[in-house]
Design a protein around this motif. Sequence first.
Motif, PDB file in Angstrom:
ATOM      1  N   MET A 111     -24.254  35.390 -40.478  1.00 34.84           N
ATOM      2  CA  MET A 111     -25.653  35.804 -40.615  1.00 34.84           C
ATOM      3  C   MET A 111     -25.732  37.038 -41.495  1.00 34.84           C
ATOM      4  O   MET A 111     -24.779  37.801 -41.606  1.00 34.84           O
ATOM      5  N   SER A 112     -26.897  37.234 -42.069  1.00 35.61           N
ATOM      6  CA  SER A 112     -27.199  38.489 -42.751  1.00 35.61           C
ATOM      7  C   SER A 112     -27.682  39.479 -41.707  1.00 35.61           C
ATOM      8  O   SER A 112     -27.953  39.113 -40.567  1.00 35.61           O
ATOM      9  N   SER A 113     -27.829  40.725 -42.118  1.00 32.98           N
ATOM     10  CA  SER A 113     -28.358  41.742 -41.222  1.00 32.98           C
ATOM     11  C   SER A 113     -29.222  42.708 -42.010  1.00 32.98           C
ATOM     12  O   SER A 113     -28.921  43.041 -43.150  1.00 32.98           O
ATOM     13  N   TYR A 114     -30.306  43.147 -41.378  1.00 33.70           N
ATOM     14  CA  TYR A 114     -31.141  44.197 -41.956  1.00 33.70           C
ATOM     15  C   TYR A 114     -30.624  45.575 -41.563  1.00 33.70           C
ATOM     16  O   TYR A 114     -31.007  46.565 -42.156  1.00 33.70           O
ATOM     17  N   GLY A 115     -29.814  45.636 -40.517  1.00 35.49           N
ATOM     18  CA  GLY A 115     -29.315  46.912 -40.045  1.00 35.49           C
ATOM     19  C   GLY A 115     -30.281  47.652 -39.148  1.00 35.49           C
ATOM     20  O   GLY A 115     -30.194  48.864 -39.003  1.00 35.49           O
ATOM     21  N   SER A 116     -31.188  46.927 -38.511  1.00 36.38           N
ATOM     22  CA  SER A 116     -32.120  47.537 -37.568  1.00 36.38           C
ATOM     23  C   SER A 116     -31.419  47.754 -36.231  1.00 36.38           C
ATOM     24  O   SER A 116     -30.613  46.925 -35.807  1.00 36.38           O
ATOM     25  N   SER A 117     -31.739  48.842 -35.566  1.00 36.01           N
ATOM     26  CA  SER A 117     -31.150  49.106 -34.253  1.00 36.01           C
ATOM     27  C   SER A 117     -31.756  48.169 -33.208  1.00 36.01           C
ATOM     28  O   SER A 117     -32.847  47.616 -33.406  1.00 36.01           O
ATOM     29  N   VAL A 118     -31.069  48.033 -32.088  1.00 32.36           N
ATOM     30  CA  VAL A 118     -31.582  47.215 -30.991  1.00 32.36           C
ATOM     31  C   VAL A 118     -32.916  47.788 -30.511  1.00 32.36           C
ATOM     32  O   VAL A 118     -33.862  47.047 -30.227  1.00 32.36           O
ATOM     33  N   GLY A 119     -33.008  49.105 -30.439  1.00 33.67           N
ATOM     34  CA  GLY A 119     -34.258  49.745 -30.038  1.00 33.67           C
ATOM     35  C   GLY A 119     -35.401  49.416 -30.984  1.00 33.67           C
ATOM     36  O   GLY A 119     -36.540  49.189 -30.551  1.00 33.67           O
ATOM     37  N   GLY A 153     -35.007  30.848 -37.433  1.00 38.53           N
ATOM     38  CA  GLY A 153     -34.638  30.135 -38.655  1.00 38.53           C
ATOM     39  C   GLY A 153     -34.334  31.058 -39.816  1.00 38.53           C
ATOM     40  O   GLY A 153     -34.294  32.284 -39.698  1.00 38.53           O
ATOM     41  N   GLN A 154     -34.130  30.452 -40.952  1.00 41.29           N
ATOM     42  CA  GLN A 154     -33.849  31.210 -42.172  1.00 41.29           C
ATOM     43  C   GLN A 154     -35.131  31.863 -42.673  1.00 41.29           C
ATOM     44  O   GLN A 154     -36.195  31.250 -42.648  1.00 41.29           O
ATOM     45  N   PRO A 155     -35.035  33.109 -43.158  1.00 43.74           N
ATOM     46  CA  PRO A 155     -36.242  33.766 -43.652  1.00 43.74           C
ATOM     47  C   PRO A 155     -36.803  33.100 -44.907  1.00 43.74           C
ATOM     48  O   PRO A 155     -38.008  33.117 -45.129  1.00 43.74           O
ATOM     49  N   HIS A 156     -35.929  32.506 -45.698  1.00 46.32           N
ATOM     50  CA  HIS A 156     -36.320  31.784 -46.915  1.00 46.32           C
ATOM     51  C   HIS A 156     -35.312  30.667 -47.132  1.00 46.32           C
ATOM     52  O   HIS A 156     -34.148  30.804 -46.764  1.00 46.32           O
ATOM     53  N   PRO A 157     -35.736  29.574 -47.751  1.00 44.21           N
ATOM     54  CA  PRO A 157     -34.784  28.483 -48.015  1.00 44.21           C
ATOM     55  C   PRO A 157     -33.573  28.996 -48.806  1.00 44.21           C
ATOM     56  O   PRO A 157     -33.710  29.808 -49.723  1.00 44.21           O
ATOM     57  N   GLY A 158     -32.418  28.550 -48.393  1.00 44.67           N
ATOM     58  CA  GLY A 158     -31.189  28.922 -49.090  1.00 44.67           C
ATOM     59  C   GLY A 158     -30.599  30.249 -48.657  1.00 44.67           C
ATOM     60  O   GLY A 158     -29.527  30.628 -49.122  1.00 44.67           O
ATOM     61  N   ARG A 159     -31.264  30.977 -47.774  1.00 46.35           N
ATOM     62  CA  ARG A 159     -30.754  32.261 -47.285  1.00 46.35           C
ATOM     63  C   ARG A 159     -30.148  32.076 -45.904  1.00 46.35           C
ATOM     64  O   ARG A 159     -30.526  31.191 -45.155  1.00 46.35           O
ATOM     65  N   PRO A 173     -29.459  32.963 -41.970  1.00 47.33           N
ATOM     66  CA  PRO A 173     -30.283  33.535 -40.906  1.00 47.33           C
ATOM     67  C   PRO A 173     -29.995  35.041 -40.796  1.00 47.33           C
ATOM     68  O   PRO A 173     -28.923  35.503 -41.195  1.00 47.33           O
ATOM     69  N   VAL A 174     -30.933  35.771 -40.233  1.00 46.39           N
ATOM     70  CA  VAL A 174     -30.807  37.223 -40.105  1.00 46.39           C
ATOM     71  C   VAL A 174     -30.637  37.580 -38.633  1.00 46.39           C
ATOM     72  O   VAL A 174     -31.462  37.174 -37.793  1.00 46.39           O
ATOM     73  N   GLU A 197     -31.094  40.301 -36.845  1.00 47.32           N
ATOM     74  CA  GLU A 197     -32.185  41.008 -36.170  1.00 47.32           C
ATOM     75  C   GLU A 197     -33.390  40.115 -35.908  1.00 47.32           C
ATOM     76  O   GLU A 197     -34.079  40.283 -34.909  1.00 47.32           O
ATOM     77  N   ARG A 198     -33.639  39.169 -36.783  1.00 44.53           N
ATOM     78  CA  ARG A 198     -34.720  38.211 -36.533  1.00 44.53           C
ATOM     79  C   ARG A 198     -34.380  37.367 -35.308  1.00 44.53           C
ATOM     80  O   ARG A 198     -35.236  37.111 -34.460  1.00 44.53           O
ATOM     81  N   ARG A 199     -33.123  36.929 -35.219  1.00 45.96           N
ATOM     82  CA  ARG A 199     -32.710  36.135 -34.067  1.00 45.96           C
ATOM     83  C   ARG A 199     -32.733  36.960 -32.790  1.00 45.96           C
ATOM     84  O   ARG A 199     -33.158  36.478 -31.741  1.00 45.96           O
ATOM     85  N   LEU A 200     -32.323  38.222 -32.889  1.00 48.70           N
ATOM     86  CA  LEU A 200     -32.397  39.091 -31.718  1.00 48.70           C
ATOM     87  C   LEU A 200     -33.857  39.295 -31.310  1.00 48.70           C
ATOM     88  O   LEU A 200     -34.171  39.316 -30.115  1.00 48.70           O
ATOM     89  N   ALA A 201     -34.753  39.406 -32.278  1.00 44.79           N
ATOM     90  CA  ALA A 201     -36.187  39.521 -31.975  1.00 44.79           C
ATOM     91  C   ALA A 201     -36.684  38.273 -31.249  1.00 44.79           C
ATOM     92  O   ALA A 201     -37.504  38.370 -30.328  1.00 44.79           O
ATOM     93  N   ALA A 202     -36.184  37.107 -31.626  1.00 44.32           N
ATOM     94  CA  ALA A 202     -36.557  35.877 -30.930  1.00 44.32           C
ATOM     95  C   ALA A 202     -36.096  35.926 -29.478  1.00 44.32           C
ATOM     96  O   ALA A 202     -36.839  35.543 -28.565  1.00 44.32           O
ATOM     97  N   VAL A 203     -34.889  36.417 -29.249  1.00 44.34           N
ATOM     98  CA  VAL A 203     -34.375  36.545 -27.875  1.00 44.34           C
ATOM     99  C   VAL A 203     -35.237  37.527 -27.082  1.00 44.34           C
ATOM    100  O   VAL A 203     -35.635  37.241 -25.949  1.00 44.34           O
ATOM    101  N   VAL A 204     -35.542  38.674 -27.677  1.00 38.24           N
ATOM    102  CA  VAL A 204     -36.359  39.685 -27.001  1.00 38.24           C
ATOM    103  C   VAL A 204     -37.745  39.116 -26.676  1.00 38.24           C
ATOM    104  O   VAL A 204     -38.281  39.333 -25.585  1.00 38.24           O
TER     105      VAL A 204
END
Length: 174
Positions: free
Chosen positions: A36-44, A74-80, A82-83, A85-92
């Motif tokens: 996965m890619s990462s934005y580098g956002s903290s869990v908080g 899912g993927q933020p854009h086709p061909g990229r 998954p991220v 932090e987006r997946r962690l946001a889905a869990v939260v």
Amino acid sequence: MNQTVIDAAAFIDTTLQNEGAWYRADDVESRVGGAMSSYGSSVGAVRGTVRDAGRKFKDFAHDDVTALASLLWGQPHPGRRPVYERRLAAVVLLQSRVGLLRHTDLTRLEGFIRSADSRELVDPLISDVVVPLLTVLEGQDRQRADVVMTRWRLDPDDSIRRAASLTAEIAGNT
């Protein structure tokens, strides 16, 4: 999918990108092995962003919550890739709205588990979403969920069998 769900996903995505730091992104990408890619956002920041989205986009019903979780997963854009932090946001999001979920959502959760590529995402999904969901099901809904859990225990995919084992372990301790 309705526009409010799309707007909520865009709000979460943009906020998480703005909260990111390269050193955290490098750490996350290293931990998840490049899956996965990462934005580098903290869990908080992820938790706060989901909370803020809940305040900004009120009155999400079941279908809105599950659609938003799927969009974030899912993927933020086709061909990229998954991220994380987006997946962690889905869990939260699912953790915060587990009371809206139904036994039929186990199939969606199974898809998340299969594609998670990280125990850091699967473990809270199991402990804070699947187990609480199972504990409130009764009657025919519970019977249907038990069929799904039996299927998970016999699945050829290690991640699904591990999820079933973890679910049984946590549920047995509650």
